[in-house]
Design a protein around this motif. Structure first.
Motif, PDB file in Angstrom:
ATOM      1  N   LYS A 152       0.810  -1.219   0.000  1.00 57.55           N
ATOM      2  CA  LYS A 152       0.000   0.000   0.000  1.00 57.55           C
ATOM      3  C   LYS A 152       0.840   1.264   0.000  1.00 57.55           C
ATOM      4  O   LYS A 152       0.365   2.334  -0.343  1.00 57.55           O
ATOM      5  CB  LYS A 152      -0.903   0.008   1.227  1.00 57.55           C
ATOM      6  CG  LYS A 152      -2.055  -0.978   1.122  1.00 57.55           C
ATOM      7  CD  LYS A 152      -3.015  -0.743   2.263  1.00 57.55           C
ATOM      8  CE  LYS A 152      -4.201  -1.685   2.184  1.00 57.55           C
ATOM      9  NZ  LYS A 152      -4.926  -1.693   3.446  1.00 57.55           N
ATOM     10  N   CYS A 153       2.089   1.127   0.436  1.00 55.56           N
ATOM     11  CA  CYS A 153       2.919   2.324   0.603  1.00 55.56           C
ATOM     12  C   CYS A 153       3.275   2.935  -0.749  1.00 55.56           C
ATOM     13  O   CYS A 153       3.649   2.244  -1.688  1.00 55.56           O
ATOM     14  CB  CYS A 153       4.199   1.954   1.361  1.00 55.56           C
ATOM     15  SG  CYS A 153       5.298   3.338   1.581  1.00 55.56           S
ATOM     16  N   ILE A 154       3.142   4.274  -0.843  1.00 54.00           N
ATOM     17  CA  ILE A 154       3.488   4.957  -2.079  1.00 54.00           C
ATOM     18  C   ILE A 154       4.739   5.819  -1.912  1.00 54.00           C
ATOM     19  O   ILE A 154       5.102   6.584  -2.793  1.00 54.00           O
ATOM     20  CB  ILE A 154       2.320   5.839  -2.568  1.00 54.00           C
ATOM     21  CG1 ILE A 154       1.866   6.772  -1.448  1.00 54.00           C
ATOM     22  CG2 ILE A 154       1.164   4.997  -3.080  1.00 54.00           C
ATOM     23  CD1 ILE A 154       1.058   7.951  -1.924  1.00 54.00           C
ATOM     24  N   GLY A 155       5.345   5.726  -0.743  1.00 53.18           N
ATOM     25  CA  GLY A 155       6.603   6.452  -0.520  1.00 53.18           C
ATOM     26  C   GLY A 155       6.454   7.951  -0.360  1.00 53.18           C
ATOM     27  O   GLY A 155       7.379   8.708  -0.651  1.00 53.18           O
ATOM     28  N   CYS A 156       5.326   8.412   0.136  1.00 47.69           N
ATOM     29  CA  CYS A 156       5.131   9.858   0.293  1.00 47.69           C
ATOM     30  C   CYS A 156       5.896  10.414   1.493  1.00 47.69           C
ATOM     31  O   CYS A 156       6.126  11.613   1.595  1.00 47.69           O
ATOM     32  CB  CYS A 156       3.652  10.180   0.422  1.00 47.69           C
ATOM     33  SG  CYS A 156       2.938   9.558   1.953  1.00 47.69           S
ATOM     34  N   LYS A 157       6.271   9.549   2.396  1.00 48.07           N
ATOM     35  CA  LYS A 157       7.089   9.906   3.566  1.00 48.07           C
ATOM     36  C   LYS A 157       6.415  10.874   4.554  1.00 48.07           C
ATOM     37  O   LYS A 157       7.100  11.559   5.307  1.00 48.07           O
ATOM     38  CB  LYS A 157       8.458  10.454   3.127  1.00 48.07           C
ATOM     39  CG  LYS A 157       9.198   9.440   2.295  1.00 48.07           C
ATOM     40  CD  LYS A 157      10.654   9.746   2.176  1.00 48.07           C
ATOM     41  CE  LYS A 157      11.339   8.611   1.426  1.00 48.07           C
ATOM     42  NZ  LYS A 157      12.685   8.909   1.035  1.00 48.07           N
ATOM     43  N   MET A 158       5.086  10.930   4.518  1.00 47.39           N
ATOM     44  CA  MET A 158       4.383  11.749   5.497  1.00 47.39           C
ATOM     45  C   MET A 158       4.616  11.209   6.904  1.00 47.39           C
ATOM     46  O   MET A 158       4.697  11.963   7.869  1.00 47.39           O
ATOM     47  CB  MET A 158       2.870  11.758   5.214  1.00 47.39           C
ATOM     48  CG  MET A 158       2.474  12.563   4.014  1.00 47.39           C
ATOM     49  SD  MET A 158       3.127  14.206   4.075  1.00 47.39           S
ATOM     50  CE  MET A 158       1.943  14.958   5.134  1.00 47.39           C
ATOM     51  N   CYS A 159       4.716   9.890   7.014  1.00 43.63           N
ATOM     52  CA  CYS A 159       4.950   9.275   8.319  1.00 43.63           C
ATOM     53  C   CYS A 159       6.271   9.752   8.909  1.00 43.63           C
ATOM     54  O   CYS A 159       6.370  10.087  10.081  1.00 43.63           O
ATOM     55  CB  CYS A 159       4.917   7.762   8.201  1.00 43.63           C
ATOM     56  SG  CYS A 159       5.939   7.129   6.881  1.00 43.63           S
ATOM     57  N   MET A 160       7.293   9.817   8.053  1.00 48.65           N
ATOM     58  CA  MET A 160       8.608  10.263   8.509  1.00 48.65           C
ATOM     59  C   MET A 160       8.562  11.705   8.963  1.00 48.65           C
ATOM     60  O   MET A 160       9.215  12.094   9.927  1.00 48.65           O
ATOM     61  CB  MET A 160       9.617  10.154   7.365  1.00 48.65           C
ATOM     62  CG  MET A 160      10.199   8.786   7.199  1.00 48.65           C
ATOM     63  SD  MET A 160      11.159   8.705   5.696  1.00 48.65           S
ATOM     64  CE  MET A 160      12.644   9.584   6.158  1.00 48.65           C
ATOM     65  N   SER A 218      -0.985   9.703  10.063  1.00 48.67           N
ATOM     66  CA  SER A 218      -0.514  10.546   8.964  1.00 48.67           C
ATOM     67  C   SER A 218      -0.558   9.822   7.626  1.00 48.67           C
ATOM     68  O   SER A 218      -0.599  10.460   6.582  1.00 48.67           O
ATOM     69  CB  SER A 218       0.927  10.999   9.218  1.00 48.67           C
ATOM     70  OG  SER A 218       0.985  11.777  10.378  1.00 48.67           O
ATOM     71  N   CYS A 219      -0.521   8.501   7.659  1.00 46.26           N
ATOM     72  CA  CYS A 219      -0.468   7.738   6.414  1.00 46.26           C
ATOM     73  C   CYS A 219      -1.832   7.706   5.755  1.00 46.26           C
ATOM     74  O   CYS A 219      -2.795   7.195   6.297  1.00 46.26           O
ATOM     75  CB  CYS A 219       0.017   6.321   6.694  1.00 46.26           C
ATOM     76  SG  CYS A 219       0.060   5.324   5.202  1.00 46.26           S
ATOM     77  N   MET A 220      -1.915   8.287   4.566  1.00 51.84           N
ATOM     78  CA  MET A 220      -3.192   8.352   3.856  1.00 51.84           C
ATOM     79  C   MET A 220      -3.540   7.016   3.211  1.00 51.84           C
ATOM     80  O   MET A 220      -4.657   6.783   2.801  1.00 51.84           O
ATOM     81  CB  MET A 220      -3.115   9.413   2.746  1.00 51.84           C
ATOM     82  CG  MET A 220      -2.895  10.801   3.249  1.00 51.84           C
ATOM     83  SD  MET A 220      -4.339  11.288   4.184  1.00 51.84           S
ATOM     84  CE  MET A 220      -3.744  12.754   4.966  1.00 51.84           C
TER      85      MET A 220
HETATM   86  S1  SF4 Z   1       2.877   7.804   4.979  1.00 48.42           S
HETATM   87 FE1  SF4 Z   1       4.663   6.480   5.050  1.00 48.42          FE
HETATM   88  S2  SF4 Z   1       3.852   4.403   5.034  1.00 48.42           S
HETATM   89 FE2  SF4 Z   1       2.183   5.762   4.396  1.00 48.42          FE
HETATM   90  S3  SF4 Z   1       2.298   5.743   2.183  1.00 48.42           S
HETATM   91 FE3  SF4 Z   1       3.499   7.495   2.848  1.00 48.42          FE
HETATM   92  S4  SF4 Z   1       5.591   6.690   3.020  1.00 48.42           S
HETATM   93 FE4  SF4 Z   1       4.238   4.925   2.916  1.00 48.42          FE
END
Ligand code: SF4
Ligand code: SF4
Lengths: 409, 125
Positions: free
Chosen positions: B45-53, B89-91
């Protein structure tokens, strides 16, 4: 005049009463305390500065960790200030949920205090029973929020979790049990002569001293000073709840015990009202990441007294300044006063009676010269110069770079 | 009437009750549903948006690109405070929370775990 019988002793910083570092300098005449002074500053964690380096969302979790017991208090106080700056109106359900957690937190904190107080006076049976009973509310908190402490309930614009009908049932069941138990403790408090004899007249603090020294919370209310932010400046859903501000005129540790027991009973009734009146609807509104420039002060009645947060924003996603004043700082001067004229053996219960949280209070370290007892304040500029010198001694010289940078700007 | 030893009645009653404490680890109470424990990650499911980070308060999570549209999550359980903000945070709902909480290790390096296509929840490096 110098008193030939005077003995000075220091107690602490290794946990004199509670397992936290603080130190007391007591002047004794026999076993009577004639003068006392408190010293804080052993557990400075730099939380305020750290807040400036993190985003508002990250700060929520940092601020929550100012105190382990009133974690919801600090996070709500902070988030209220941020919401005020940003002009965010949180949904009604969210404000009820915040209030629910805050009252459940008060219940767990006051039960914890009752146990600690029992322990300090050698009544460990009371400690065992209250802490056993406290598990009921801890379980409820864990089920609703996902953790026993550091609930992580708040987010900017509302709360993160809703409660289910099962949770409601669980809360009501726990409240019923705890109400029964608290009634028993009140009966015990009023009828057990050892408690009465051990606590009354100990740690006297008059009404005038409360005002003069700025004491807050149950400490102030037990000296007949009926100040309570929940009533005086209602936040969250407190304006819609019906409750009494419990006060007592005993002005001693016994009075503080009765005030807390009374507040427990009020908290049970409030929790029931909250569950009954809570409207349906969303639990959060979307908040912007960047908070517009501005400043706000927020007040919150934590279990220990008035908690105070100041937040200044500069239009970015990080605050410019965060100031936290934990209730213990307001009460700590009163402790000195309460100790004076009392016995050395009462010291631990007098200190414990304000329900102190010294680690939450520490906001600064002052460096005290051992020989001259002089305190120094170090300016930002002198820290900078010291830093430059230190690096120079390590063989790293920034002078050239500094000059170059200075020319550039 | 005021008299000492008022709590004695409770004491006598308690003698006949079973202990309030559990004999951990032989007995366990279990954690409630929704408890915030160890994280889990779904790489599909991860799209690499890095909102979690970006929102993690402690910098415990790192999302690394390991191939075309393939991402790995590196989590330092020693740094993680189990706040669950990354999950919020992860959409894409790629992150989730489990109620696993007994995570102590003798070696701090064992606390650094990597979630990828091969292991999505429990293997620890
Ligand atoms: S918020 Fe993190 S885990 Fe969720 S999609 Fe983005 S990079 Fe992946
Ligand atoms: S649970 Fe909190 S601390 Fe742990 S990785 Fe997620 S955001 Fe970071």
């Amino acid at each position: 005049m110098h008193d030939p019988g005077e003995v000075k002793i220091t107690i602490g910083p290794q946990h004199p009463a509670l397992k936290e570092p603080e130190s007391f300098l007591l002047s004794l005449h026999g076993e009577k305390i004639t003068a006392s002074s408190v010293r804080l500053g052993y557990n400075h964690r730099g939380i305020e500065k750290a807040c400036e380096d993190r985003t508002y969302v990250q700060d929520l979790y940092l601020v929550e960790r100012v105190c382990g017991i009133c974690s919801h208090s600090h996070s709500t106080c902070f988030v209220q200030a941020v919401e005020e700056i940003a002009g965010i109106e949180i949904p009604a359900r969210a404000s009820y949920l915040r209030t629910l957690i805050s009252e459940l937190e008060r219940i767990h904190s006051h039960l914890l205090w009752l146990g600690v107080a029992g322990h300090e006076i050698g009544f460990d049976t009371l400690l065992m029973y209250t802490w056993r009973d406290r598990e009921a509310v801890m379980d409820v908190l864990a089920a609703i929020t996902g953790n026993r402490v550091n609930y992580g309930m708040n987010t900017i614009g509302g709360v993160r979790r809703d409660i289910t009908p099962q949770h409601k049932e669980m809360v009501l069941k726990a409240i019923d049990i705890l109400e029964e138990r608290t009634k028993y403790y009140i009966e015990l408090g009023l009828g057990e002569s050892t408690l009465l004899k051990r606590l009354s007249g100990v740690g006297k603090l008059t009404n005038e001293d409360v005002v003069r020294l700025g004491a807050v919370g149950p400490t102030a209310r037990a000296s007949g000073w009926g100040r309570d932010v929940r009533k005086d400046d209602p936040y969250a859903a407190y304006a819609h709840l019906d409750f009494k501000v419990i006060t007592n005129d005993q002005c001693d540790v016994y009075g503080r015990t009765l005030v807390r027991l009374g507040e427990l009973m009020e908290a049970y009734s409030m929790v029931r009202q909250i569950l009954q009146k809570m409207p349906d609807g969303p639990i959060a509104v979307k908040a912007p990441r960047k908070i517009p420039a501005g400043e706000a002060v927020s007040r919150y009645e934590a279990p220990r007294g008035e908690d105070f947060h100041y937040v200044r924003s500069n239009g970015t996603d990080k605050p410019d300044r965060v100031k936290v004043r934990a209730p213990t700082l307001a009460n700590v001067q009163a402790v000195s006063k309460m100790l004076e004229g009392g016995y050395l053996a009462d010291m631990s219960i007098v200190v414990a009676a304000i329900d102190p949280c010294f680690s939450c209070t520490d906001r600064l370290i002052s460096v005290c010269d051992e020989d001259t007892q002089k305190k120094n304040t170090v300016s930002w500029e002198s820290i900078r110069l010291k830093g430059i010198d230190w690096y120079k001694n390590q063989g790293i010289d920034f002078t050239y770079l500094n000059k170059k940078l200075a020319r550039k700007f | 009437m005021r008299k000492p030893g008022k709590i004695a009645g409770q004491l006598i009653q308690s003698i006949f009750k079973k202990p309030a404490t559990l004999n951990y680890p032989a007995e366990r109470s279990g954690m409630p549903e929704g408890f915030r424990g160890k994280l889990k990650f779904n790489p599909e499911k991860c799209i690499g948006c890095k909102m979690c980070m970006r929102d993690c308060p402690t910098g415990a999570i790192e999302i690394v690109k390991v191939g075309e549209k393939k991402f790995e999550a590196k989590i330092d359980l020693g740094k993680c405070i189990y706040c669950g903000q990354c999950v919020d945070s992860c959409m894409k709902e790629a992150l989730g929370i489990t109620s696993e909480f007994e995570l102590a290790k003798l070696n701090p390096d064992d606390l650094k775990i990597t979630f990828n296509a091969e292991n999505t929840s429990d293997s620890q490096k």
